[in-house]
Write a protein that holds these residues in place. Structure first.
Motif, mmCIF file in Angstrom:
data_model
loop_
_atom_site.group_PDB
_atom_site.id
_atom_site.type_symbol
_atom_site.label_atom_id
_atom_site.label_comp_id
_atom_site.label_asym_id
_atom_site.label_seq_id
_atom_site.Cartn_x
_atom_site.Cartn_y
_atom_site.Cartn_z
ATOM 1 N N PRO A 164 -21.934 6.284 9.378
ATOM 2 C CA PRO A 164 -20.473 6.334 9.515
ATOM 3 C C PRO A 164 -19.727 5.526 8.454
ATOM 4 N N ALA A 165 -20.305 4.400 8.039
ATOM 5 C CA ALA A 165 -19.610 3.545 7.071
ATOM 6 C C ALA A 165 -19.391 4.242 5.740
ATOM 7 N N GLN A 166 -20.184 5.271 5.443
ATOM 8 C CA GLN A 166 -20.030 5.973 4.169
ATOM 9 C C GLN A 166 -18.712 6.737 4.086
ATOM 10 N N LEU A 167 -18.148 7.071 5.222
ATOM 11 C CA LEU A 167 -16.880 7.807 5.244
ATOM 12 C C LEU A 167 -15.816 7.052 6.034
ATOM 13 N N SER A 168 -15.813 5.736 5.865
ATOM 14 C CA SER A 168 -14.759 4.905 6.435
ATOM 15 C C SER A 168 -14.093 4.160 5.295
ATOM 16 N N PHE A 169 -12.804 4.390 5.121
ATOM 17 C CA PHE A 169 -12.100 3.844 3.965
ATOM 18 C C PHE A 169 -10.912 3.005 4.408
ATOM 19 N N LEU A 170 -10.822 1.799 3.809
ATOM 20 C CA LEU A 170 -9.687 0.917 4.039
ATOM 21 C C LEU A 170 -8.597 1.189 3.011
ATOM 22 N N PHE A 171 -7.410 0.652 3.292
ATOM 23 C CA PHE A 171 -6.303 0.872 2.358
ATOM 24 C C PHE A 171 -6.620 0.348 0.974
ATOM 25 N N SER A 172 -7.475 -0.681 0.897
ATOM 26 C CA SER A 172 -7.838 -1.253 -0.396
ATOM 27 C C SER A 172 -8.771 -0.354 -1.199
ATOM 28 N N ASP A 173 -9.321 0.687 -0.579
ATOM 29 C CA ASP A 173 -10.211 1.613 -1.284
ATOM 30 C C ASP A 173 -9.463 2.755 -1.971
ATOM 31 N N ILE A 174 -8.217 2.975 -1.605
ATOM 32 C CA ILE A 174 -7.546 4.214 -1.989
ATOM 33 C C ILE A 174 -7.197 4.253 -3.471
ATOM 34 N N ALA A 175 -6.819 3.134 -4.060
ATOM 35 C CA ALA A 175 -6.450 3.142 -5.481
ATOM 36 C C ALA A 175 -7.630 3.591 -6.342
ATOM 37 N N ALA A 176 -8.829 3.072 -6.060
ATOM 38 C CA ALA A 176 -10.003 3.465 -6.844
ATOM 39 C C ALA A 176 -10.341 4.931 -6.630
ATOM 40 N N ARG A 177 -10.184 5.422 -5.397
ATOM 41 C CA ARG A 177 -10.457 6.832 -5.139
ATOM 42 C C ARG A 177 -9.427 7.726 -5.841
ATOM 43 N N ARG A 178 -8.208 7.253 -5.919
ATOM 44 C CA ARG A 178 -7.178 8.011 -6.638
ATOM 45 C C ARG A 178 -7.537 8.133 -8.110
ATOM 46 N N GLU A 179 -8.030 7.045 -8.706
ATOM 47 C CA GLU A 179 -8.431 7.083 -10.108
ATOM 48 C C GLU A 179 -9.611 8.026 -10.315
ATOM 49 N N TYR A 218 0.832 -1.204 0.000
ATOM 50 C CA TYR A 218 0.000 0.000 0.000
ATOM 51 C C TYR A 218 0.867 1.254 0.000
ATOM 52 N N CYS A 219 1.863 1.289 0.859
ATOM 53 C CA CYS A 219 2.698 2.487 0.962
ATOM 54 C C CYS A 219 3.456 2.760 -0.331
ATOM 55 N N THR A 220 3.951 1.716 -0.990
ATOM 56 C CA THR A 220 4.695 1.934 -2.226
ATOM 57 C C THR A 220 3.768 2.387 -3.350
ATOM 58 N N THR A 221 2.590 1.808 -3.442
ATOM 59 C CA THR A 221 1.685 2.158 -4.542
ATOM 60 C C THR A 221 0.970 3.486 -4.297
ATOM 61 N N THR A 222 1.002 3.977 -3.068
ATOM 62 C CA THR A 222 0.347 5.248 -2.740
ATOM 63 C C THR A 222 1.373 6.356 -2.525
ATOM 64 N N ALA A 223 2.634 6.048 -2.757
ATOM 65 C CA ALA A 223 3.706 7.010 -2.469
ATOM 66 C C ALA A 223 3.524 8.324 -3.216
ATOM 67 N N ALA A 224 3.015 8.266 -4.444
ATOM 68 C CA ALA A 224 2.853 9.498 -5.217
ATOM 69 C C ALA A 224 1.862 10.452 -4.561
ATOM 70 N N LEU A 225 0.923 9.918 -3.787
ATOM 71 C CA LEU A 225 -0.012 10.753 -3.027
ATOM 72 C C LEU A 225 0.566 11.132 -1.668
ATOM 73 N N LEU A 226 1.185 10.177 -1.015
ATOM 74 C CA LEU A 226 1.694 10.377 0.346
ATOM 75 C C LEU A 226 2.847 11.382 0.413
ATOM 76 N N LEU A 227 3.847 11.173 -0.418
ATOM 77 C CA LEU A 227 5.103 11.901 -0.248
ATOM 78 C C LEU A 227 4.962 13.423 -0.367
ATOM 79 N N PRO A 228 4.158 13.955 -1.289
ATOM 80 C CA PRO A 228 4.057 15.421 -1.343
ATOM 81 C C PRO A 228 3.522 16.044 -0.052
ATOM 82 N N HIS A 229 2.683 15.320 0.682
ATOM 83 C CA HIS A 229 2.133 15.857 1.929
ATOM 84 C C HIS A 229 3.100 15.683 3.110
#
Length: 298
Positions: free
Chosen positions: A260-275, A35-46
């Motif tokens: 609450p579940a509408q705004l709870s996101f797992l690491f597996s959700d982030i790639a689709a949200r990035r797209e 997750y951290c490697t595939t999300t690095a482009a989002l994580l690192l700038p912040h």
């Protein structure tokens, strides 16, 4: 032996990749590193140029936790660090996660990532303002969304644009890009917002920390604007029962939230949200979006 991988020319020993860190979902350490490697482009700038504090949970969220601001023992010499002034005459050194290799090294320690509202080039001079909306049970993130809408409008009246992310725990973070200002000034303005929100929404918001006041209401924590405080970084994994992520969200999602579940996101959700959304907090990285912090009343 621990497997050795090479990341951007740096040799890293990655340990216990099959270890289950989140028993509720069976999530392994290897999956966390992926997750951290595939999300690095989002994580690192912040994270760029911001001293990082770690909440370590090497045995998962049910095991021991260690919060540290200092450079951990055994940190490779190539991981960048910076001197951070202390509250006394003393100073300390903290880690900077400036590249993918450093991020993978940190992820191998199993950490939440927390940063201040300032960068290493101007310690204590904020370039963002943050409001932490923390619900007291039985209130949930749904109540946080109602308070967030009021705060967004209130800050817009002062010429400020607010962006939102889930905390990855129970609440919401509102973040505002600002022209450089002292932590004292940003804290004073954030406190004035909290007081105004509590006055306008007395059945929903409290601005005092006393736990007796918080059940069923949203505690509006303005103190994370203090130079010594930190906030969970965007896209960091959290040490919760499941691998939730501090996730940027749209104002439409906030307005529509009824569960609450509408705004709870797992690491597996982030790639689709990035797209779908790219980086919803991208405006925080654009200096042209910064606005001056209003002077707090009185």
């Amino acid at each position: 032996m621990s497997p050795i991988t090479v990341v951007e020319g740096r040799r890293l020993a990655l340990t216990n990749l099959d270890k289950v860190l989140y028993p509720a979902t069976g999530t392994t350490k290897g999956e966390v590193l992926h997750y951290c490697t595939t999300t690095a482009a989002l994580l690192l700038p912040h994270l760029h140029d911001r001293p990082v504090s770690f909440l370590r949970f090497p045995d998962g969220p049910d095991g021991p936790r260690f919060f540290t601001k200092n450079v951990p023992p055994g940190t490779p010499a190539w991981v960048k660090t910076c001197e951070v002034p202390g509250t006394s005459a003393a100073s300390s050194r903290q880690v900077l996660l400036q590249d993918l290799a450093s991020l993978v090294w940190a992820a191998n320690l199993v950490v939440e990532l927390h940063t201040p509202q300032w960068t290493r080039n101007a310690p204590g001079v904020a370039d963002r303002l943050v409001l932490d909306l923390d619900p007291g049970a039985p209130a949930t993130i749904v109540e946080c969304c109602a308070a967030a809408g009021w705060l967004r409008d209130r800050m817009a009246a002062d010429g400020l644009d607010a962006y939102a992310k889930t905390s990855g725990s129970k609440g919401l973070h509102l973040i505002v890009p600002i022209e450089p200002a002292s932590a004292e000034r940003t804290t004073a303005y954030a406190r004035s917002l909290a007081v105004a929100a509590a006055a306008a929404l007395p059945d929903l918001v409290v601005h005092k920390m006393a736990k007796a006041l918080r059940p069923g209401k949203v505690f509006l924590d303005f103190s994370q604007n203090s130079a010594a405080k930190t906030t969970a970084a965007a896209y960091t994994l959290r040490a919760r029962a499941t691998p939730t992520v501090s996730t940027p969200v749209t104002w439409d999602e906030i307005a529509a939230c009824t569960e609450p579940a509408q705004l709870s996101f797992l690491f597996s959700d982030i790639a689709a949200r990035r797209e779908r959304h790219s980086d919803l907090l991208g405006p925080l990285l654009d200096p042209h979006r910064a606005r001056p912090v209003p002077t707090a009343p009185g």
